[in-house]
Design a protein around this motif. Structure first.
Motif, PDB file in Angstrom:
ATOM      1  N   ARG A   1       4.817   3.301   8.701  1.00 44.85           N
ATOM      2  CA  ARG A   1       5.531   4.054   9.940  1.00 44.85           C
ATOM      3  C   ARG A   1       5.862   5.493   9.463  1.00 44.85           C
ATOM      4  N   GLU A   2       5.055   6.403  10.276  1.00 45.73           N
ATOM      5  CA  GLU A   2       5.248   7.653  10.233  1.00 45.73           C
ATOM      6  C   GLU A   2       5.296   8.024   8.590  1.00 45.73           C
ATOM      7  N   VAL A   3       4.512   7.738   7.737  1.00 45.65           N
ATOM      8  CA  VAL A   3       4.330   7.899   6.183  1.00 45.65           C
ATOM      9  C   VAL A   3       3.561   9.377   6.018  1.00 45.65           C
ATOM     10  N   LEU A   4       4.536  10.131   5.411  1.00 47.94           N
ATOM     11  CA  LEU A   4       4.095  11.635   5.202  1.00 47.94           C
ATOM     12  C   LEU A   4       3.205  11.608   3.758  1.00 47.94           C
ATOM     13  N   THR A   5       2.269  12.291   3.764  1.00 49.70           N
ATOM     14  CA  THR A   5       1.258  12.177   2.673  1.00 49.70           C
ATOM     15  C   THR A   5       0.949  13.439   1.879  1.00 49.70           C
ATOM     16  N   SER A   6       1.827  14.541   2.366  1.00 50.22           N
ATOM     17  CA  SER A   6       1.501  15.732   1.924  1.00 50.22           C
ATOM     18  C   SER A   6       1.804  15.916   0.370  1.00 50.22           C
ATOM     19  N   PRO A   7       1.202  16.584  -0.397  1.00 51.17           N
ATOM     20  CA  PRO A   7       0.129  17.393  -0.152  1.00 51.17           C
ATOM     21  C   PRO A   7      -1.241  16.769  -0.341  1.00 51.17           C
ATOM     22  N   GLY A   8      -1.265  15.356  -0.401  1.00 48.32           N
ATOM     23  CA  GLY A   8      -2.483  14.559  -0.358  1.00 48.32           C
ATOM     24  C   GLY A   8      -3.160  14.803  -1.702  1.00 48.32           C
ATOM     25  N   CYS A   9      -4.345  14.110  -1.951  1.00 49.84           N
ATOM     26  CA  CYS A   9      -4.773  13.767  -3.442  1.00 49.84           C
ATOM     27  C   CYS A   9      -5.484  15.083  -3.658  1.00 49.84           C
ATOM     28  N   LEU A  10      -5.363  15.412  -5.000  1.00 53.14           N
ATOM     29  CA  LEU A  10      -6.071  16.534  -5.663  1.00 53.14           C
ATOM     30  C   LEU A  10      -7.692  16.210  -5.410  1.00 53.14           C
ATOM     31  N   GLN A  11      -8.201  15.133  -5.324  1.00 54.30           N
ATOM     32  CA  GLN A  11      -9.478  14.725  -5.272  1.00 54.30           C
ATOM     33  C   GLN A  11      -9.632  14.762  -3.639  1.00 54.30           C
ATOM     34  N   ARG A  12     -10.665  15.432  -3.087  1.00 53.85           N
ATOM     35  CA  ARG A  12     -10.874  15.284  -1.699  1.00 53.85           C
ATOM     36  C   ARG A  12     -12.304  14.691  -1.144  1.00 53.85           C
ATOM     37  N   PRO A  13     -12.161  13.943  -0.192  1.00 53.72           N
ATOM     38  CA  PRO A  13     -11.028  13.700   0.951  1.00 53.72           C
ATOM     39  C   PRO A  13      -9.995  12.842   0.348  1.00 53.72           C
ATOM     40  N   ARG A  14     -10.218  11.864  -0.746  1.00 51.21           N
ATOM     41  CA  ARG A  14      -9.274  11.170  -1.389  1.00 51.21           C
ATOM     42  C   ARG A  14      -9.720  10.867  -2.789  1.00 51.21           C
ATOM     43  N   LEU A  15      -8.848  10.409  -3.416  1.00 48.18           N
ATOM     44  CA  LEU A  15      -9.197   9.814  -4.861  1.00 48.18           C
ATOM     45  C   LEU A  15     -10.331   8.650  -4.609  1.00 48.18           C
TER      46      LEU A  15
ATOM     47  N   ARG B   1      -1.327   9.061  -5.714  1.00 45.22           N
ATOM     48  CA  ARG B   1      -1.415  10.392  -5.609  1.00 45.22           C
ATOM     49  C   ARG B   1      -0.758  11.091  -6.735  1.00 45.22           C
ATOM     50  N   THR B   2       0.235  10.871  -7.248  1.00 49.80           N
ATOM     51  CA  THR B   2       1.073  11.315  -8.206  1.00 49.80           C
ATOM     52  C   THR B   2       0.216  11.314  -9.426  1.00 49.80           C
ATOM     53  N   ILE B   3      -0.432  10.221  -9.763  1.00 47.78           N
ATOM     54  CA  ILE B   3      -1.292  10.354 -11.017  1.00 47.78           C
ATOM     55  C   ILE B   3      -2.507  11.088 -10.864  1.00 47.78           C
ATOM     56  N   ASP B   4      -2.879  11.105  -9.582  1.00 46.53           N
ATOM     57  CA  ASP B   4      -4.167  12.040  -9.344  1.00 46.53           C
ATOM     58  C   ASP B   4      -3.784  13.361  -9.830  1.00 46.53           C
ATOM     59  N   HIS B   5      -2.480  13.859  -9.431  1.00 45.71           N
ATOM     60  CA  HIS B   5      -2.037  15.364  -9.800  1.00 45.71           C
ATOM     61  C   HIS B   5      -1.779  15.437 -11.140  1.00 45.71           C
ATOM     62  N   ILE B   6      -1.086  14.769 -11.518  1.00 39.75           N
ATOM     63  CA  ILE B   6      -0.613  14.709 -13.256  1.00 39.75           C
ATOM     64  C   ILE B   6      -1.991  14.792 -13.947  1.00 39.75           C
ATOM     65  N   SER B   7      -2.790  14.131 -13.587  1.00 38.92           N
ATOM     66  CA  SER B   7      -4.383  14.023 -14.485  1.00 38.92           C
ATOM     67  C   SER B   7      -5.268  15.174 -13.801  1.00 38.92           C
ATOM     68  N   GLY B   8      -4.876  15.841 -13.066  1.00 39.09           N
ATOM     69  CA  GLY B   8      -5.896  16.922 -12.933  1.00 39.09           C
ATOM     70  C   GLY B   8      -6.919  16.504 -11.934  1.00 39.09           C
ATOM     71  N   GLY B   9      -6.981  15.462 -11.012  1.00 40.95           N
ATOM     72  CA  GLY B   9      -7.877  14.908 -10.379  1.00 40.95           C
ATOM     73  C   GLY B   9      -9.028  13.984 -11.388  1.00 40.95           C
ATOM     74  N   ARG B  10      -8.308  12.993 -12.326  1.00 37.34           N
ATOM     75  CA  ARG B  10      -9.011  12.206 -12.787  1.00 37.34           C
ATOM     76  C   ARG B  10      -8.821  10.881 -12.802  1.00 37.34           C
TER      77      ARG B  10
ATOM     78  N   PRO C   1       0.842  -1.290   0.202  1.00 38.81           N
ATOM     79  CA  PRO C   1      -0.014  -0.083   0.008  1.00 38.81           C
ATOM     80  C   PRO C   1       0.814   1.232  -0.059  1.00 38.81           C
ATOM     81  N   VAL C   2       2.144   1.326   0.815  1.00 40.99           N
ATOM     82  CA  VAL C   2       2.649   2.564   0.686  1.00 40.99           C
ATOM     83  C   VAL C   2       3.250   3.039  -0.591  1.00 40.99           C
ATOM     84  N   PRO C   3       4.179   2.320  -1.520  1.00 37.72           N
ATOM     85  CA  PRO C   3       4.319   2.796  -2.584  1.00 37.72           C
ATOM     86  C   PRO C   3       3.358   3.076  -3.683  1.00 37.72           C
TER      87      PRO C   3
END
Length: 279
Positions: A146-160, A78-87, A70-72
């Motif tokens: 363990r202590e996985v930072l997820t900022s800036p999060g998904c473009l779609q909220r609250p998640r994709l 999240r990266t694809i969510d941003h590249i696609s503009g939330g698609r 799940p982590v990677p």
């Protein structure tokens, strides 16, 4: 969409799907599928497709715990969510048992059906947390973070969005709890009567939604064609007839396979184009 063509030929097909007006273009997420090679990586393919399209939604159909942690996976999603503009939509399933696709390729013992269901449930729970963020620590039976930072999060909220492929009681509860879309291909046990299989599954989904205190009407319901003997791509008229019959059951979305010559998924591309223009 089959991840079997090299780029840029594959890119031309993704652009064509968008031009035809399809709502979503999906890709299987495997190392290989039933021994088919070449079979390119789903997330890399979707990143490229996101960069060359602008309207069509994109998604895996489906990603599973068979070879992804799940982590990677959340990081890539999240990266694809941003590249696609939330698609981007992440479809998730328990995973198959065929070694010719991806089962068991990481080594270790065979998963029992109970363990496979347990991994699926834990995988979805952790993925949900990772895509909501902003920091996640998780200790489960099968997965940890363990202590996985997820900022800036998904473009779609609250998640994709999640599309959950499930037919059993435990999986249907997951779909009711976490899903934005439910996915089925019917049932091997009722291949002679796929609509009856879907009717029974939808009844189970409604019960799961009731148990979770959720209105089943707020969950879209997708039927992935191509695994029954129904003539979905025989003609635009045949598609319209079948789509209407499944809509009467409660199915809201239909996924077709892009024609793949020399396989069980071969079809006339003109029929696909006609279906797109009619719908």
């Amino acid at each position: 969409m089959w991840p079997t063509e090299p780029w840029p030929r594959a890119g031309e097909l993704w652009r064509r799907a968008e031009e035809l007006g399809f709502e979503t273009a999906w890709v299987y997420d495997h190392i290989a599928w039933r021994g088919t090679t070449p079979w390119y990586d789903a997330f890399s393919t979707l990143s490229a497709a996101a960069a060359i399209t602008s309207r069509i939604r994109l998604g895996t159909l489906v990603t599973s715990p068979n070879f992804r942690h799940p982590v990677p996976t959340a990081h890539a999603a999240r990266t694809i969510d941003h590249i696609s503009g939330g698609r981007f939509t992440l479809a998730i399933g328990a995973g198959g048992t065929s070694r010719r696709s991806d089962a068991g390729i990481l080594g270790g013992g065979e998963w029992t059906p109970r363990e496979r269901a347990g991994r699926f449930a834990e995988w979805v729970d952790l993925m949900d947390a990772l895509l909501r963020g902003p920091e996640v620590t998780f200790e489960g039976t099968y997965y940890s973070a363990r202590e996985v930072l997820t900022s800036p999060g998904c473009l779609q909220r609250p998640r994709l969005p999640f599309a959950i492929a499930a037919t059993g009681p435990r999986g249907l509860r997951l779909a009711a709890r976490h899903g934005d879309l439910w996915v089925t291909t019917g049932s091997r046990e009722l291949r002679h009567d796929p609509r009856e299989a879907v009717r029974r599954q939808l009844e189970g989904l409604r019960e799961a939604c009731d148990a979770e205190g959720r209105d089943v009407g707020r969950l879209r319901r997708l039927f992935l064609t191509g695994f029954t003997e129904e003539p979905w791509l025989a003609s635009a008229e045949a598609f319209a007839d079948l789509a209407g019959r499944y809509a009467e059951l409660g199915i809201t979305d239909i996924a077709l396979h892009w024609p793949r010559p020399g396989t069980d998924w071969d079809a006339d591309l003109k029929v696909v184009e006609a279906i797109a223009s009619d719908h």
